[in-house]
Design an enzyme around this catalytic site. Structure first.
Site, short mmCIF file in Angstrom:
data_model
loop_
_atom_site.label_atom_id
_atom_site.label_comp_id
_atom_site.label_asym_id
_atom_site.label_seq_id
_atom_site.Cartn_x
_atom_site.Cartn_y
_atom_site.Cartn_z
CE1 TYR A 98 1.88 96.53 80.09
CE2 TYR A 98 4.02 96.64 81.16
CZ TYR A 98 3.13 95.99 80.32
OH TYR A 98 3.48 94.81 79.71
CD GLU A 199 33.15 94.98 72.55
OE1 GLU A 199 32.22 94.49 71.88
OE2 GLU A 199 34.32 95.00 72.16
CG ASP A 251 35.85 91.60 70.75
OD1 ASP A 251 36.74 91.30 71.56
OD2 ASP A 251 34.69 91.11 70.79
#
Length: 370
Positions: A98, A199, A251
């Site tokens: 910005y 994870e 996983d």
């Protein structure tokens, strides 16, 4: 590798502007030579076991119409960062977007009014920050640029931050939030046998609630999925400075495998900082395709792999950092079976199976992949 002082950071940033000013004063064209951050310029170093940025550089010239806007964007961002460091401010990457965003009006060669944005979106301004990182050899954290930090840590670790001692084993049901610049922390004391990187945040919370870290004398860390730089840096420091083994629990899917590789080898987009962020000694402790049969995962717990999962697995198969016999076997098996499994599937053997059997037994038997 400690964080450089504010004075050292400012000197290095100012050196870039000083060099450009000298070129202009000599009547020469100002330019910047910036290392190229692409896959083509990313090198796998088998000895260091990490991704590194190659030698290619792109010359960003002020008088080149194709490069002039990028050249000025780089100087604009550099000036904002220098201003913040001089004034002791710590802007976020969104603040910088910005602060630098404005519209420039001009007339073209036909006299028509034109408008040009300094940058069109934050992805563009973030890319310029990364250019400044590779140009100066400074992390954005060293430059005092703040970002959303995701990482958490719990265990027998004592750190000193701004003079305050923080004992990460006395966080109750919570955990210590890893700050944007872990190099500013002094790690005072560590009493642990290994680091377990998890994870998923939910699995981390479950293990923390069970006080797994106390029972197994380890340090628990999570990056809540794809890890941020701060989490990766903290893992690297614990491995490098305290010689702690690091295990990564994910996983059984191609994205879990990739997350492990980011911790261990680094990432393509941040290959220029692998030496600070990668942990080459990290070991994969997560579920593998082989584990589906080994741990008798019930068929109704197994999920069909998506086309996206399979595409990612084929990419991993071609990466040299997945070239070991064990990884080639697992990835080919994943592509053949087209199945994935979440860590939570182990709850089919009981809620405590993960923490009391799977993790400790896998570590004890050395059943990890590197």
């Amino acid at each position: 590798m400690r964080s450089p002082s504010d004075r050292a950071v400012l000197r290095r940033l100012e050196r870039v502007g000083r060099r450009l000013a000298e070129l202009i004063m000599r009547g020469e064209e100002p330019y910047l030579d910036i290392p190229v951050r692409t896959l083509a310029n990313t090198i796998w170093d088998p000895e260091l076991r990490m991704l590194k940025l190659g030698p290619k550089k792109a010359r960003r010239r002020f008088f080149d119409l194709n490069e002039s806007k990028k050249f000025m964007q780089t100087l604009l961002m550099l000036s904002l960062i220098v201003k913040a460091r001089r004034e002791g401010d710590y802007p976020t990457i969104r603040d910088l977007y910005y602060m630098g965003k404005h519209t420039i009006e001009y007339r073209d060669h036909l006299g028509r009014l034109r408008r040009e944005e300094t940058w069109n979106n934050q992805r563009e301004s973030n890319s310029v920050i990364q250019d400044i990182e590779v140009l100066t050899g400074l992390l954005r954290e060293h430059m005092g640029i703040m970002h959303d930090a995701k990482g958490k840590m719990v265990g027998r670790v004592v750190v000193r931050s701004k003079g305050y001692l923080i004992d990460c084993s006395r966080m109750g049901s919570g955990a210590y939030a890893i700050p944007p610049n872990p190099d500013a922390l002094e790690i005072v004391e560590v009493d642990a046998d290994y680091v377990l990187v998890v994870e998923k945040d939910a699995i981390f919370e479950r293990l923390n609630e069970e006080e797994f870290w106390r029972r197994e004398n380890c340090i628990l860390i999570t990056g809540k999925g794809q890890p941020d730089r701060s989490t990766r840096r903290m893992v690297r420091r614990l491995w490098e400075e305290f010689n702690l083994p690091v295990y990564v629990l994910t996983d059984c899917d191609s994205y879990g495998f990739y997350i492990y590789s980011v911790y261990r080898c680094g990432s393509i987009s941040l290959s220029y900082e692998s030496v600070r962020l990668a942990t080459p000694g990290a070991r994969f402790l997560g579920l593998t395709v082989t584990d589906i049969d080994r741990y008798k995962i019930p068929r109704n717990f197994i999920i069909k792999a998506t086309d996206r999962d399979l595409k990612r697995a084929r990419e991993l198969l071609s990466y040299p950092w997945f070239s070991s016999e064990a990884w080639q076997r697992e990835l080919k098996l994943f592509l053949r079976r087209k199945e994935k499994v979440e860590i939570e599937a182990l709850s089919g053997h009981g809620f405590k199976f993960l923490s009391h059997r799977y993790i400790p037994e896998k570590i004890e038997r050395g059943e990890w992949i590197e």
